[in-house]
Each structure stands twice: as C-alpha cells, then as structure tokens.
Write an enzyme that holds these catalytic residues in place. Sequence first.
Site, PDB file in Angstrom:
ATOM      1  N   LYS A 206       0.842  -1.196   0.000  1.00 27.18           N
ATOM      2  CA  LYS A 206       0.000   0.000   0.000  1.00 27.18           C
ATOM      3  C   LYS A 206       0.885   1.256   0.000  1.00 27.18           C
ATOM      4  O   LYS A 206       0.682   2.174  -0.769  1.00 27.18           O
ATOM      5  CB  LYS A 206      -0.883  -0.054   1.246  1.00 27.18           C
ATOM      6  CG  LYS A 206      -1.828   1.093   1.398  1.00 27.18           C
ATOM      7  CD  LYS A 206      -2.757   0.802   2.577  1.00 27.18           C
ATOM      8  CE  LYS A 206      -3.436   2.049   3.066  1.00 27.18           C
ATOM      9  NZ  LYS A 206      -4.274   1.799   4.247  1.00 27.18           N
ATOM     10  N   GLU A 212      10.879  -4.647   3.974  1.00 24.36           N
ATOM     11  CA  GLU A 212      11.000  -6.038   3.526  1.00 24.36           C
ATOM     12  C   GLU A 212      10.552  -6.188   2.071  1.00 24.36           C
ATOM     13  O   GLU A 212      11.195  -6.867   1.262  1.00 24.36           O
ATOM     14  CB  GLU A 212      10.131  -6.960   4.401  1.00 24.36           C
ATOM     15  CG  GLU A 212      10.559  -7.070   5.850  1.00 24.36           C
ATOM     16  CD  GLU A 212       9.874  -6.067   6.754  1.00 24.36           C
ATOM     17  OE1 GLU A 212       9.511  -4.964   6.281  1.00 24.36           O
ATOM     18  OE2 GLU A 212       9.687  -6.385   7.943  1.00 24.36           O
ATOM     19  N   GLY A 267      -4.509  -2.452   5.803  1.00 24.36           N
ATOM     20  CA  GLY A 267      -3.772  -3.587   5.227  1.00 24.36           C
ATOM     21  C   GLY A 267      -4.398  -4.931   5.562  1.00 24.36           C
ATOM     22  O   GLY A 267      -4.631  -5.768   4.685  1.00 24.36           O
ATOM     23  N   ARG A 268      -4.707  -5.152   6.835  1.00 23.49           N
ATOM     24  CA  ARG A 268      -5.212  -6.470   7.254  1.00 23.49           C
ATOM     25  C   ARG A 268      -6.672  -6.690   6.862  1.00 23.49           C
ATOM     26  O   ARG A 268      -7.238  -7.742   7.147  1.00 23.49           O
ATOM     27  CB  ARG A 268      -5.000  -6.665   8.753  1.00 23.49           C
ATOM     28  CG  ARG A 268      -5.584  -5.564   9.619  1.00 23.49           C
ATOM     29  CD  ARG A 268      -5.064  -5.622  11.048  1.00 23.49           C
ATOM     30  NE  ARG A 268      -5.490  -4.475  11.846  1.00 23.49           N
ATOM     31  CZ  ARG A 268      -4.865  -3.305  11.884  1.00 23.49           C
ATOM     32  NH1 ARG A 268      -3.787  -3.099  11.157  1.00 23.49           N
ATOM     33  NH2 ARG A 268      -5.307  -2.328  12.643  1.00 23.49           N
ATOM     34  N   GLU A 353      -3.379  -7.207  15.606  1.00 19.95           N
ATOM     35  CA  GLU A 353      -2.929  -5.894  15.124  1.00 19.95           C
ATOM     36  C   GLU A 353      -4.052  -4.863  15.296  1.00 19.95           C
ATOM     37  O   GLU A 353      -3.808  -3.674  15.424  1.00 19.95           O
ATOM     38  CB  GLU A 353      -2.472  -5.963  13.653  1.00 19.95           C
ATOM     39  CG  GLU A 353      -1.480  -4.857  13.306  1.00 19.95           C
ATOM     40  CD  GLU A 353      -0.919  -4.893  11.894  1.00 19.95           C
ATOM     41  OE1 GLU A 353      -1.668  -5.216  10.954  1.00 19.95           O
ATOM     42  OE2 GLU A 353       0.272  -4.579  11.707  1.00 19.95           O
ATOM     43  N   HIS A 384      -2.428 -33.877  19.128  1.00 19.27           N
ATOM     44  CA  HIS A 384      -1.281 -34.660  19.585  1.00 19.27           C
ATOM     45  C   HIS A 384      -0.185 -33.735  20.090  1.00 19.27           C
ATOM     46  O   HIS A 384       0.973 -34.131  20.161  1.00 19.27           O
ATOM     47  CB  HIS A 384      -0.787 -35.552  18.439  1.00 19.27           C
ATOM     48  CG  HIS A 384      -1.871 -36.481  17.973  1.00 19.27           C
ATOM     49  ND1 HIS A 384      -2.098 -37.713  18.542  1.00 19.27           N
ATOM     50  CD2 HIS A 384      -2.842 -36.314  17.043  1.00 19.27           C
ATOM     51  CE1 HIS A 384      -3.145 -38.283  17.957  1.00 19.27           C
ATOM     52  NE2 HIS A 384      -3.626 -37.449  17.047  1.00 19.27           N
ATOM     53  N   LYS A 512      10.388  -0.547  13.595  1.00 16.67           N
ATOM     54  CA  LYS A 512      10.865  -0.229  12.248  1.00 16.67           C
ATOM     55  C   LYS A 512      11.963   0.834  12.312  1.00 16.67           C
ATOM     56  O   LYS A 512      12.999   0.727  11.663  1.00 16.67           O
ATOM     57  CB  LYS A 512       9.716   0.323  11.378  1.00 16.67           C
ATOM     58  CG  LYS A 512       8.654  -0.701  11.022  1.00 16.67           C
ATOM     59  CD  LYS A 512       7.629  -0.051  10.078  1.00 16.67           C
ATOM     60  CE  LYS A 512       6.411  -0.925   9.911  1.00 16.67           C
ATOM     61  NZ  LYS A 512       5.338  -0.296   9.159  1.00 16.67           N
TER      62      LYS A 512
END
Length: 547
Positions: A206, A212, A267-268, A353, A384, A512
């Site tokens: 965005k 990254e 974003g999410r 978030e 398990h 950041k």
Amino acid sequence: MTTLTQLPAWQQLQQQRDSYQEFSLRASFAADPERAQRMSIKAAALKLDFSKNLLTDDTLSALCQLAREAGLEQLRDGMFNGDIINNTEGRAVLHTALRNSQRTEINDGDNNVVPEVNATLAKMKQFVADVHGGVLTGHTGKAFTDVIAIGIGGSFLGPKVATEALRPYAKDGLKLHFVANVDGTALAEKLKRVNVETTLVLMSSKSFSTQETIANTVSARDHFIANGVPQSAIGDHFVAISSNVPAAVEFGMKAENVFPMWDWVGGRYSLWSAIGLPIALAVGFDHFEQLLRGAEAMDKHFCEAPLEQNMPAVMGLLSLWYSNFFGTQSQVLLSYDHYLRGLPAYVQQLDMESNGKSVDKDGNPFDYQTGPVIWGGEGTNGQHAYHQLIHQGTAIIPADFIMPLQSHNPIGKHHNMLAANCFAQAQALMQGKTFAEAKAELAGKNLDEASLDRLASHKVMPGNRPSNTLLMDKLTPFTLGALVALYEHRTFVQGALWGINSFDQWGVELGKVLGDAVLAEIEAETQPNKLDASTNALVASLRQGSI
Ligand code: F6P
C-alpha cells in the site's frame, strides 16, 4: 462520558458472573434438550453452534444489552457509511465497500468510492483474463507459468491464506508463490524454482515503502536482469498494487500495471481489494467474485440481524465475556480442514494488530483487559500436541472449531474420522471427566486405593471449557469470504465495545525505526557504539559472524 465498566449492563454481568461458580455445561445440556438448537445461528452459508459456552440465556441478553448501551449498532452503521472511525489517522474504514454489489454510493468524505472500486475490479478482471489467455506474457512472448507475490503483513497473509484455502479451484498452468520475510532465503528458495522468462512478480505494498517488500522486489528485479531480462522489459514482468503510483513507475513498472489501493482500506482488511489479485490469478476472477459475495452476505447479516442472532456480534461478545469476566488471555482457532490451515495465522494478525491496544480512541488508558492472544492450527495435528493444555492446563482458553461438512478429497473414511475428532474434542472440553469417572475407569487394574486416587487425579478433565463450532457445507470461495468477514466483524465488535480504534497500528512503528538505526550500525565503518550495550554487542557479533 460513561465508560464501558460503568454501564448498567456491565454491572449486571458482574453480578451474573458470580453464579458461574456453580455453572456446569454438562448439566445445562442434560437439563435443556433445546440448548444446542437455541444457541445456534445460521447466516451466509455458515452455522455457528455457540451452545458449548459458559452462557445462559440471561447472560446472552445482558451481553447484547451491553452492546446496545455501548452503541455498537451505531458504530457499525458508521463504519459501513464511511464515518472517520480511524481517528488517529483521520480515515474512513470502508473495506466493506470493496465487496458491495448493491449500493451505488458509499462516501469517503465527498468522494463516492463505488465507481473506483468497480473500475479496479474491472481492471483486475481484464488483467486476470489476459494472463490466463496468454495475451499478457513475459518479454519473450511466452505465457506466464509462475507468479511470485511479494508483500508482508496485510499485503501478504490474506492473499496467501485464501489462495491456499481455495486450492481446489486453482487454475491449471499457473503456480503462485508468496514471499514476505526479508530473510533472503525466502526469496532465494522461490527464485530457484522459477524460470524468469515465464514469471510474473506482483509487488503488493500500500505504501510502497515497507522495507521487507522493497528489498525483496529490488532483489527479484536484480535476479531477473542477471538472468537475461533486459532492464527495459522489467515492466513486462513486474506489476504493483499500491496507493503510491509514482514510486511504482519509478521502479520500472508500467503505469497501467499499477493497481490502486486507498487510504480507507487497512492492510489487514485488504484482501478484497487489488491486494487480492494473487487470489484471482490463482483461482480465476469468477471465484474471486464469489469470495466477495460471501463476505457481502456476512456484511448484510451483520447489519441486519438482531444482536442475539447476529453471528459476529455473539462471537465478539463471547470474547469480551471471557476476557473481562473470566480473565482469559488467549483464544485458539482450530481448523479441521487442511486447506484452512492458514486461518489461525490470518485471524491472529487481524485481531492482534487491530485490538492489541492499551488506550482508548481518546488516548485514555484502559482499566480492563483488551485484545487476547490468538493462536491455533490444524486439527487433528494439534490434538497430539497443544490440546493437552487446552484440556487440562490451568487457564481457560476459549476455542473455535471450524469444520466444512463435505470434503474436497473424500478418501475412504478420512472425512468422518476428521469430523469425529473435531466434534469429540469440543465435547471433551465441554463435559470433562470427573474424579469418580476417572477412578471408575481404573477399576480392575489391580491398584491399591492410594495409587488409584493418585492416578485418577491426573486423569481428571475439568470440563466447562468453552468452544464455538463453526460449520459450512463445503469450503468454497463463498463460504471462505463469509468466514473471513465473520472474523473481521468479530474483531470490530470487540474493538468497538472496548472503545479501541481497531484500524491503526502504531505499535509496529518503533521497531521499524530502531531497525533502521541498527542496520546503520551493522553497516557502519566504525565499531558499534551508538546503541545500548547489549545491542552493540549483538551487532559486533554479527559483524564477526561468530559468537
Ligand atoms: O507494519 C505493519 C503494516 O503497516 C501492516 O499494517 C501492513 O499490512 C504491512 O505493514 C504492509 O504494509 P504495506 O502494504 O504498506 O507494504
């Protein structure tokens, strides 16, 4: 202003909480054959059975009353209508406009967003058709065989998890690969598997500034050039989804191949936008549209159903009930479907978030607990492993069991076995095992009384451990859309009641900034000395490549 804990319904819930010392789910089911039916909701091709919760009809009423007193319905309508509810960034929150097929006008301030949403969908549809039809190709004219989608956070998890979930609908001939982590291994391992001549790179960011994503895209571009793609042809292989068109063009992308994103989509919450392009490429645009329709059906239900029968509202209220009245600190999502194995990670990002905040919208610290830790995984594997703690640990961990009733891969008895495990786990959590039952099981084992008692105490299961069971006929694009929208709205309900701005994420910023400062020290000529002593020493070790 009246805070949440001062509302009359909160006081009422506090009084009711005391009576739960005596509450038994096992007894409630025995006494009330209608409980499961009454505490179930069907909507948008999903069914929620919430009967295995620490809940009476009175408590459900009081929780819904709390929602009304806190103005949940008005806050919900405000979100759908473009109010600036993300107050710290001055933005509307309109991801629901991305999957709207009914309204012709939804305003972000003075701007009607519907035409630009529809234009972007049309552009995505054309792009997907052109890639699938071999109209858009790599620079040598060969059709694309692979897509590498680069992005992180909200620009990664939604597309990845949805693409994985919709694998049965995947188009032949086009493989999707996702790269998020800045660890060069993530990119290198994908690049090893593809031929650049027939590979398309979708860069989703965005902001077009996430460290990254930029690093991965630049390194991918270097790899393409090193492997024979001329610099001038980078635009044939690299496409961006971003609200920063100039930055994408400067990078080498063609302006017509930059798909827009808007400030009013977090974003999410963005998989419904052009950020979902990898999904549409993987499964076809028709299936992507079905995903939108499923989400839209859940939106309609959320807006119209009375709170007592409103799936996201009930799930959000239950979450609040446990967090604030039972002190639970985490919730577990258990997907009994291999294709849905990524859902817990998706909801983890969505919820944590959004609601991992310590101050309310106006900056006042909370005097109650907010966002829980969300975790989970794939059934039956977890049985398990970590289910031990959910069954017998000291903490109550509310669980969501998610199960499609029909399998895409009906091999032998597998699906019945899967379902049996899912239902039995919820049942075991609910009913538990008493000391007397545990002891009775050991009868005939030739143990003396003291040994019997000691062993039985290890086998006791407390029971009364709450869970929801979410069912759908089959995992389809429609049901997946509804499921994801359900969790989005559950997150909204919790945040709205707690008074949180669920749509900013300031907590990720400091890391950041410090990361940039640490990187500068790692790459500096001089010995690290600008950081704290521990971090300086860590940097020094890295520079030596040795501990
Ligand atoms: O660091 C958090 C975050 O801003 C997320 O909210 C977002 O989804 C992600 O980073 C990626 O951001 P972008 O799409 O701008 O690259």
